[in-house]
Scaffold this motif. Structure first.
Motif, short mmCIF file in Angstrom:
data_model
loop_
_atom_site.label_atom_id
_atom_site.label_comp_id
_atom_site.label_asym_id
_atom_site.label_seq_id
_atom_site.Cartn_x
_atom_site.Cartn_y
_atom_site.Cartn_z
N THR A 235 37.88 21.82 -30.89
CA THR A 235 37.55 20.50 -30.60
C THR A 235 36.60 20.46 -29.27
N VAL A 236 35.83 19.47 -29.24
CA VAL A 236 34.74 19.62 -28.13
C VAL A 236 35.08 18.52 -27.40
N VAL A 237 34.27 18.61 -26.13
CA VAL A 237 34.70 17.60 -24.89
C VAL A 237 34.03 16.21 -25.12
N SER A 238 34.87 15.08 -25.32
CA SER A 238 34.26 13.65 -25.41
C SER A 238 34.51 13.08 -23.62
N LEU A 239 33.34 12.92 -23.04
CA LEU A 239 33.40 12.44 -22.09
C LEU A 239 32.96 11.01 -21.58
N ARG A 240 33.74 10.09 -20.93
CA ARG A 240 33.34 8.92 -20.51
C ARG A 240 33.34 9.00 -19.11
N CYS A 241 32.18 8.82 -18.54
CA CYS A 241 31.89 8.66 -17.07
C CYS A 241 32.29 7.47 -16.52
N ILE A 242 32.26 6.40 -17.32
CA ILE A 242 32.79 4.96 -16.86
C ILE A 242 33.13 4.45 -18.02
N GLU A 243 33.93 3.40 -17.74
CA GLU A 243 34.77 2.45 -18.81
C GLU A 243 33.67 1.50 -19.25
N CYS A 244 32.90 1.65 -20.24
CA CYS A 244 31.78 0.77 -20.57
C CYS A 244 31.95 0.35 -21.96
N GLY A 245 31.19 -0.95 -22.25
CA GLY A 245 31.22 -1.64 -23.47
C GLY A 245 32.59 -2.14 -24.03
N THR A 246 33.44 -2.52 -23.16
CA THR A 246 34.73 -3.07 -23.62
C THR A 246 34.59 -4.59 -23.08
N VAL A 247 35.21 -5.57 -23.71
CA VAL A 247 35.48 -6.77 -23.35
C VAL A 247 36.91 -7.32 -23.68
N ILE A 248 37.30 -8.31 -22.84
CA ILE A 248 38.39 -8.84 -23.42
C ILE A 248 38.52 -9.78 -24.71
N LYS A 249 39.80 -9.92 -25.28
CA LYS A 249 39.83 -10.46 -26.57
C LYS A 249 39.42 -12.08 -26.06
N VAL A 250 38.22 -12.35 -27.10
CA VAL A 250 38.00 -13.80 -27.04
C VAL A 250 38.07 -14.45 -28.37
N ASN A 251 37.95 -15.78 -28.62
CA ASN A 251 37.98 -16.39 -29.97
C ASN A 251 36.66 -16.12 -30.76
N GLN A 252 36.78 -15.37 -31.50
CA GLN A 252 35.68 -14.75 -32.37
C GLN A 252 35.15 -15.74 -33.18
N LEU A 253 35.79 -17.18 -33.36
CA LEU A 253 35.25 -18.05 -34.02
C LEU A 253 34.04 -18.77 -33.40
#
Length: 492
Positions: A235-253
């Motif tokens: 396995t290789v290192v997967s590194l997340r320096c910051i929690e980015c690119g996430t959003v709360i659940k919204v009405n996709q409609l």
């Protein structure tokens, strides 16, 4: 932002290779002279260009008067008193000068001018563009020995081997979060924002790895790393320096072609950039301290950070009017930005105080080297721009979906006639009706891939708003990722 519907279109692969490519020479900053625009009469001047004139008051700091004291209990003549006073005054001035010189020497000794990066303990400063460019510029080669990057959509940690002139994934054997935080710091991130470090299966086909040598003792992380053909954990290192690119659940409609009013937390990286209480441009949060925007937003007379205030987590401009916002500490425009062609139209703002992340304020991810955005990849733009050409700024945040348009199609004689460089991306609809507009400048062009939202571009220019054959043009962030990391590292 024009909010009418239009038919879809599809764009090309936009791949972020990153610097120090393995198969051909390292890519340097885009040469603006390599792409000579050929404007035609029907192409109007680039928009949006809303640059209000700002008048500020200047003040002169009060003078400091030194009043030396004489000893008491002894009688002196008037002439003697004057001599003693002059001597004491000179002594105090000399002492102050010595102290000031010491402080200045220490400051200059540990600080690199012009956003340079210091070479370890040697004190030598080099240009950020020379860091990790494949050529050693520091006396001890630190600029090529501390080269790390995150690769691809899975954030695979790679370290550059100056000996082998190649990038290698890091084997997860004996790896832990402590080493991950060091790597993140070397990319310019604050270690307080560290998110995760884990081992994942390597599907890249790599046959060599960087491995930790724990017996190396108490030395620098990069001195512990060596190349190996064996990785026991596979396995290789997967590194997340910051929690980015996430959003709360919204009405996709709500996310329908034609544009919608944004919901709270739907585009949490979006910021509004104000000058004297007026929205001027948009921007995107990438860390608690750093915001990406367009270079044309911060041209003279608005190049000074003291003019700017950033608002995050709010949807309405009318609410921001009563808020204090976040003051800007530093503005860094791309050194090769061309105000006439809008080539390399990207800038960074560093805030005086860091943002506090919550459900409504979160960062978007920078596109890692190796990222490829497929022709079917759909993007979104958001902002408080006008909803029609020459209209007023919108009070509410709007968002709309736009597909990427192939550069060859956007450069055709019927569209922008060879004005689009590799540092630009076209997105929108050739039939018009949907587009960014005045006030959207600097704001995000984002796409979702692998359940993560990535910053593909920043709103740059266009001929009018939502006109046929005049789609929006955006700065290509896949070209600027390396430069952004260099500036974050140089200005920690």
């Amino acid at each position: 932002m024009a909010l009418n519907s239009g038919p879809p279109a599809f764009g090309p692969y936009y791949e972020n290779h990153g610097y120090q490519l393995e198969n051909y020479p390292p890519r340097h900053l885009v040469n603006t002279n390599a792409y000579v625009p050929y404007p035609v009469p029907y192409c109007a001047s680039a928009v949006p260009q809303y640059i209000p004139r700002v008048i500020t008051d200047t003040s002169t700091p009060p003078a400091v008067h030194l009043q030396p004291k004489s000893s008491s209990g002894i009688v002196f003549t008037s002439k003697a008193k004057k001599i003693i006073c002059v001597a004491i005054s000179i002594g105090i001035i000399l002492i102050g000068a010595v102290i000031a010189t010491i402080f200045l020497w220490k400051f200059v000794k540990t600080t690199c001018p012009n956003s340079g990066i210091e070479c370890g303990t040697s004190g030598t400063c080099i240009n950020p563009a020379n860091w990790c460019d494949g050529i050693s510029h520091c006396p001890s080669g630190e600029d090529e020995n501390h080269c790390v990057r995150l690769y691809g959509p899975k954030f695979i940690l790679q370290v550059y081997s100056s000996h082998n002139k190649s990038w290698y994934p890091v084997c997860h054997d004996d790896w832990n979060d402590f080493y991950g935080k060091i790597a993140c710091k070397d990319m310019g991130y604050n270690m307080n924002s560290f998110y995760s470090s884990q081992g994942i299966t390597d599907n890249s086909g790599a046959t060599s790895y960087m491995k930790l040598n724990l017996s190396a003792g108490n030395v620098d992380l990069y001195e512990k790393l060596y190349t190996s053909n064996v990785c026991f954990s596979k396995t290789v290192v997967s590194l997340r320096c910051i929690e980015c690119g996430t959003v709360i659940k919204v009405n996709q409609l709500n996310r329908i072609v034609g544009g919608t009013i944004a919901a709270p937390g739907e585009w949490p990286w979006q910021v509004s950039l104000h000058v004297q209480g007026i929205h001027v441009c948009g921007g995107s949060i990438i860390t608690p301290e750093w915001i990406v925007t367009a270079a044309h937003c911060v041209e003279e007379p608005l190049s000074s950070p003291r003019y700017w205030t950033a608002f995050a987590g709010l949807l309405r401009q009318s609410v921001m009017f009563y808020g204090s916002g976040y003051k800007v500490q530093k503005i860094i425009s791309h050194p090769n930005y061309d105000s006439k062609t809008k080539n390399n139209d990207v800038a960074l703002m560093k805030l005086q105080t860091p943002l506090i992340f919550n459900e409504k304020i979160r960062p978007v991810c920078l596109p890692n080297p190796g990222m490829m955005f497929e022709p079917t990849q759909l993007c979104w733009i958001s902002g408080w721009g006008a909803t029609y050409e020459k209209g007023k700024t919108s009070d509410i945040l709007n968002a709309v979906m736009v597909p990427i348009i192939e550069s060859w199609r956007c450069n055709s004689r019927y569209v922008y006639n060879n004005m689009i460089t590799p540092a630009m991306i076209c997105a929108g609809y050739l039939k018009g009706k949907i587009d960014s507009c005045q006030g959207d400048s600097g704001g995000p062009l984002v796409t979702e891939k692998n359940s993560v939202w990535w910053l593909v571009g920043d709103t740059s220019w266009g001929s009018g708003c939502a006109k046929a054959n005049r789609p929006g043009v955006y700065g290509n962030l896949t070209v600027f990722t390396d430069w952004i990391y260099q500036q974050m590292q140089a200005n920690r």
